[in-house]
Scaffold this active site. Structure first.
Site, PDB file in Angstrom:
ATOM      1  N   CYS A   3       9.519   1.776   3.256  1.00  0.00           N
ATOM      2  CA  CYS A   3      10.423   0.665   3.541  1.00  0.00           C
ATOM      3  C   CYS A   3      11.837   1.177   3.784  1.00  0.00           C
ATOM      4  CB  CYS A   3      10.431  -0.317   2.388  1.00  0.00           C
ATOM      5  SG  CYS A   3      10.958   0.468   0.878  1.00  0.00           S
ATOM      6  N   SER A  32       5.432  -7.062   3.142  1.00  0.00           N
ATOM      7  CA  SER A  32       6.019  -7.411   4.439  1.00  0.00           C
ATOM      8  C   SER A  32       6.802  -8.732   4.338  1.00  0.00           C
ATOM      9  CB  SER A  32       4.911  -7.535   5.482  1.00  0.00           C
ATOM     10  OG  SER A  32       3.979  -8.508   5.063  1.00  0.00           O
ATOM     11  N   PHE A  85       0.813  -1.223   0.000  1.00  0.00           N
ATOM     12  CA  PHE A  85       0.000   0.000   0.000  1.00  0.00           C
ATOM     13  C   PHE A  85       0.839   1.262   0.000  1.00  0.00           C
ATOM     14  CE2 PHE A  85       0.903  -0.194   4.555  1.00  0.00           C
ATOM     15  CZ  PHE A  85       1.088   1.140   4.864  1.00  0.00           C
TER      16      PHE A  85
HETATM   17  P1  NAD Z   1       1.604  -6.696   2.938  1.00  0.00           P
HETATM   18  O1  NAD Z   1       2.649  -7.734   2.954  1.00  0.00           O
HETATM   19  O2  NAD Z   1       0.506  -6.769   3.945  1.00  0.00           O
HETATM   20  O3  NAD Z   1       0.863  -6.685   1.506  1.00  0.00           O
HETATM   21  C1  NAD Z   1       1.601  -6.629   0.299  1.00  0.00           C
HETATM   22  C2  NAD Z   1       0.789  -7.297  -0.795  1.00  0.00           C
HETATM   23  O4  NAD Z   1       0.604  -8.683  -0.461  1.00  0.00           O
HETATM   24  C3  NAD Z   1      -0.604  -6.701  -0.988  1.00  0.00           C
HETATM   25  O5  NAD Z   1      -0.877  -6.621  -2.359  1.00  0.00           O
HETATM   26  C4  NAD Z   1      -1.516  -7.700  -0.294  1.00  0.00           C
HETATM   27  O6  NAD Z   1      -2.789  -7.775  -0.873  1.00  0.00           O
HETATM   28  C5  NAD Z   1      -0.777  -9.020  -0.471  1.00  0.00           C
HETATM   29  N1  NAD Z   1      -1.021  -9.955   0.641  1.00  0.00           N
HETATM   30  C6  NAD Z   1      -1.270  -9.636   1.942  1.00  0.00           C
HETATM   31  N2  NAD Z   1      -1.429 -10.746   2.671  1.00  0.00           N
HETATM   32  C7  NAD Z   1      -1.286 -11.798   1.827  1.00  0.00           C
HETATM   33  C8  NAD Z   1      -1.321 -13.222   1.995  1.00  0.00           C
HETATM   34  N3  NAD Z   1      -1.565 -13.780   3.195  1.00  0.00           N
HETATM   35  N4  NAD Z   1      -1.111 -13.990   0.922  1.00  0.00           N
HETATM   36  C9  NAD Z   1      -0.864 -13.454  -0.284  1.00  0.00           C
HETATM   37  N5  NAD Z   1      -0.820 -12.117  -0.512  1.00  0.00           N
HETATM   38  C10 NAD Z   1      -1.013 -11.286   0.534  1.00  0.00           C
HETATM   39  O7  NAD Z   1       2.336  -5.275   3.001  1.00  0.00           O
HETATM   40  P2  NAD Z   1       1.704  -3.822   3.124  1.00  0.00           P
HETATM   41  O8  NAD Z   1       1.172  -3.645   4.499  1.00  0.00           O
HETATM   42  O9  NAD Z   1       0.805  -3.543   1.974  1.00  0.00           O
HETATM   43  O10 NAD Z   1       3.013  -2.924   2.915  1.00  0.00           O
HETATM   44  C11 NAD Z   1       3.913  -2.620   3.943  1.00  0.00           C
HETATM   45  C12 NAD Z   1       5.097  -3.558   3.953  1.00  0.00           C
HETATM   46  O11 NAD Z   1       5.756  -3.522   2.699  1.00  0.00           O
HETATM   47  C13 NAD Z   1       6.149  -3.168   4.975  1.00  0.00           C
HETATM   48  O12 NAD Z   1       6.622  -4.326   5.604  1.00  0.00           O
HETATM   49  C14 NAD Z   1       7.238  -2.523   4.143  1.00  0.00           C
HETATM   50  O13 NAD Z   1       8.529  -2.572   4.696  1.00  0.00           O
HETATM   51  C15 NAD Z   1       7.155  -3.344   2.909  1.00  0.00           C
HETATM   52  N6  NAD Z   1       7.774  -2.665   1.775  1.00  0.00           N
HETATM   53  C16 NAD Z   1       9.007  -3.098   1.385  1.00  0.00           C
HETATM   54  C17 NAD Z   1       9.648  -2.461   0.343  1.00  0.00           C
HETATM   55  C18 NAD Z   1      11.013  -2.912  -0.090  1.00  0.00           C
HETATM   56  O14 NAD Z   1      11.473  -2.419  -1.084  1.00  0.00           O
HETATM   57  N7  NAD Z   1      11.658  -3.827   0.591  1.00  0.00           N
HETATM   58  C19 NAD Z   1       9.034  -1.393  -0.312  1.00  0.00           C
HETATM   59  C20 NAD Z   1       7.768  -0.984   0.107  1.00  0.00           C
HETATM   60  C21 NAD Z   1       7.148  -1.640   1.160  1.00  0.00           C
END
Ligand code: NAD
Length: 497
Positions: free
Chosen positions: A281, A226, A149
């Site tokens: 991130c 995440s 997000f």
């Molecule tokens: P999230 O992991 O909850 O969701 C990311 C994506 O995965 C979304 O599209 C979501 O719909 C999907 N998803 C969620 N749960 C799932 C499941 N059980 N099975 C399959 N798909 C699933 O992350 P978020 O809350 O949207 O974003 C924040 C996180 O992203 C933070 O941990 C942040 O550090 C990370 N992030 C990392 C980077 C990087 O470059 N390393 C960049 C941006 C964000």
């Protein structure tokens, strides 16, 4: 209520799932839309459209593919105000920050405009007598992207411009919390002349993602989110024989050396810890105060954190907007409670912030902890909110050890005037992206973005040269024409004589 649909084969598509999610404006707490949550059948439609478009698109000369990117770049610039406002309305970050994130995505489109140069390959005449050899990079097929997000424009744009310019077709599954920006980008790609089916969007949650992981026509998966989900994606894509890059969470440290320019470090930390309400991130959530600088660092930070201007993202005076959802706000507040219970010293408490006229928005003021230790949960876990923890370290070696012992390895920075400390630190840090007097060392589009340790599962970083490698496979051709040297059958390994 406005319904955000899928985008398949150049059109909006409702699909067969009755399930919908809710989209909110974090500044007011009002629901602004519903979003379709795809089922497996809807995923199949998107992948079929991408598969059907692949043959023609992969045969389209790279220069023509680049021309679509040039046009797309122009359209993003023309529509940047609208795109930025969409980001603000669903994510909550302040307007100028949202615009900056859009530009960082645009830079990947600009890089992708140079794709003919990047796909030129390598050629050696006479690898053997009258034998020539060349290596080319070919597209993979249907690629998928699943995004978080926190950067609804930039992170999808780390992926699809590179994938498409390399000749692949793409299915994006954006975050269900702020899906509208991707939908607008899909329409701009179509306007730029991208053939239908080359870029598709399915909205949804776990079911949609699992549909992509299990689909045999999806050959590569790019994920950002995440760490637990990144690991799940990595393991299951590998099981399904897909190429995968899965970027996870972070706990970025900022090492503040006693010899640094303290104002520079404090200002750097303020932007990096509280910008975008800490929902980056690359946000810095740990300041490591080295030697005797701790008290001065904490008192200078506290003055600034107390006067942070928190408000709606569209208000020009706001320095920090709300968090993305009510649940996330509760989670961040809970971490502050945990920190207090663990014995960290809460210097600035933002939990009780109330904004007149925005009582239902998801706001929290900046929070600052001192005397945090490596054993505490607020140190070990990613909070993803405007909470900065100050840890004290006796010396440089102890600070470096903290950085290297942490499970995450996304970004890190050091503030120092000493070139030797800066150089040793950048050499020894087990972290993917390092800043020296740079608080958020996000690489430009023509380098590549990615962390180490549990911040990235897979072998390749995103965009830049690594992006080209990820979205293409290498083929090496060795050739001899009949007029070349003729030889009798050879039964031994050919070598150069
Ligand atoms: P999230 O992991 O909850 O969701 C990311 C994506 O995965 C979304 O599209 C979501 O719909 C999907 N998803 C969620 N749960 C799932 C499941 N059980 N099975 C399959 N798909 C699933 O992350 P978020 O809350 O949207 O974003 C924040 C996180 O992203 C933070 O941990 C942040 O550090 C990370 N992030 C990392 C980077 C990087 O470059 N390393 C960049 C941006 C964000």
């Amino acid at each position: 209520m406005n319904i955000i649909e899928h985008f398949i084969d150049g059109k909006t598509f409702s699909g067969s799932s009755a399930e919908k999610g809710k989209v909110f404006n974090p500044a007011t707490g009002d629901q602004t839309a519903e979003v379709r949550l795809a089922n497996n059948k809807d995923v199949n439609e998107a992948v079929k459209s991408a598969k059907d478009a692949f043959l023609s698109w992969s045969n389209t000369p790279p220069l023509q593919r680049a021309r679509v990117m040039f046009k797309f770049k122009e359209l993003i610039e023309k529509n940047s105000d609208e795109l930025t406002k969409i980001i603000v309305s669903e994510h909550g970050k302040v307007y100028e920050d949202a615009k900056g994130s859009l530009i960082r995505g645009l830079e990947v489109v600009e890089y992708a405009c140079g794709i003919p140069q990047m796909l030129k390959g390598e050629y050696t005449e006479n690898v053997g007598s009258n034998v020539d050899s060349w290596s080319i990079r070919q597209p993979l097929g249907v690629c998928a992207g699943v995004t978080p997000f926190n950067f609804p424009a930039m992170v999808p744009m780390w992926m699809f411009p590179m994938a498409i310019a390399c000749g692949n077709t793409f299915v994006l599954k954006p975050s269900e919390k702020d899906p509208s920006c991707s939908m607008k980008l899909a329409k701009l790609l179509k306007e730029a002349g991208l053939p239908d089916g080359v870029f598709n969007i399915i909205n949804g949650g776990k079911e949609a993602v699992d549909g992509l992981i299990n689909h045999k026509e999806v050959v590569a998966m790019s994920f950002v989110g995440s760490t637990p989900i990144a690991k799940y994606i990595y393991e299951n894509c590998a099981k399904n024989e897909k190429r995968v890059q899965a970027l996870g969470g972070a706990k970025n440290h900022c090492v503040v050396m006693p010899d640094c320019d303290l104002d520079q470090a404090v200002n750097g930390l303020m932007g990096a810890a509280y910008g975008s309400a800490g929902e980056r991130c690359m946000a810095q959530s740990v300041a490591v105060a080295v030697g005797n600088i701790g008290d001065k660092l904490v008192s200078n930070l506290a003055k600034k954190v107390e006067t942070l201007k928190v408000g709606p993202g569209m208000d020009k005076k706001s320095e920090m907007g709300p968090l993305v959802t009510k649940e996330h706000l509760e989670k961040v507040k809970n971490y502050v409670d945990i920190g207090e219970k663990e014995g960290a010293k809460l210097i600035v408490d933002g939990r009780n912030l109330k904004l007149q006229g925005y009582e239902n928005g998801y706001y929290i003021g900046g929070c600052l902890f001192d005397h945090v230790t490596a054993k505490m949960r607020i140190y070990k876990e990613e909070i993803f909110g405007p909470v900065l923890s100050v840890v004290r370290a006796k010396n440089f070696d102890e600070a470096l050890q903290l950085v290297n012992d942490h499970e995450f390895g996304n970004g890190v920075s050091i503030f120092t005037r000493d070139g030797d400390s800066g150089r040793t630190f950048s050499n020894k840090a087990k972290i993917g992206m390092v800043g020296i007097n740079i608080p958020i060392p996000v690489p430009m589009a023509f380098h590549s973005f990615g962390g180490w340790k549990r911040s990235l599962f897979g072998d390749q970083h995103m965009h830049g040269p690594e992006g080209v490698r990820f979205y293409t496979k290498l083929k090496t051709i060795t050739s001899r024409w009949p007029s070349g040297l003729r030889s009798d059958p050879e039964f031994v390994m050919p070598t150069m004589k």
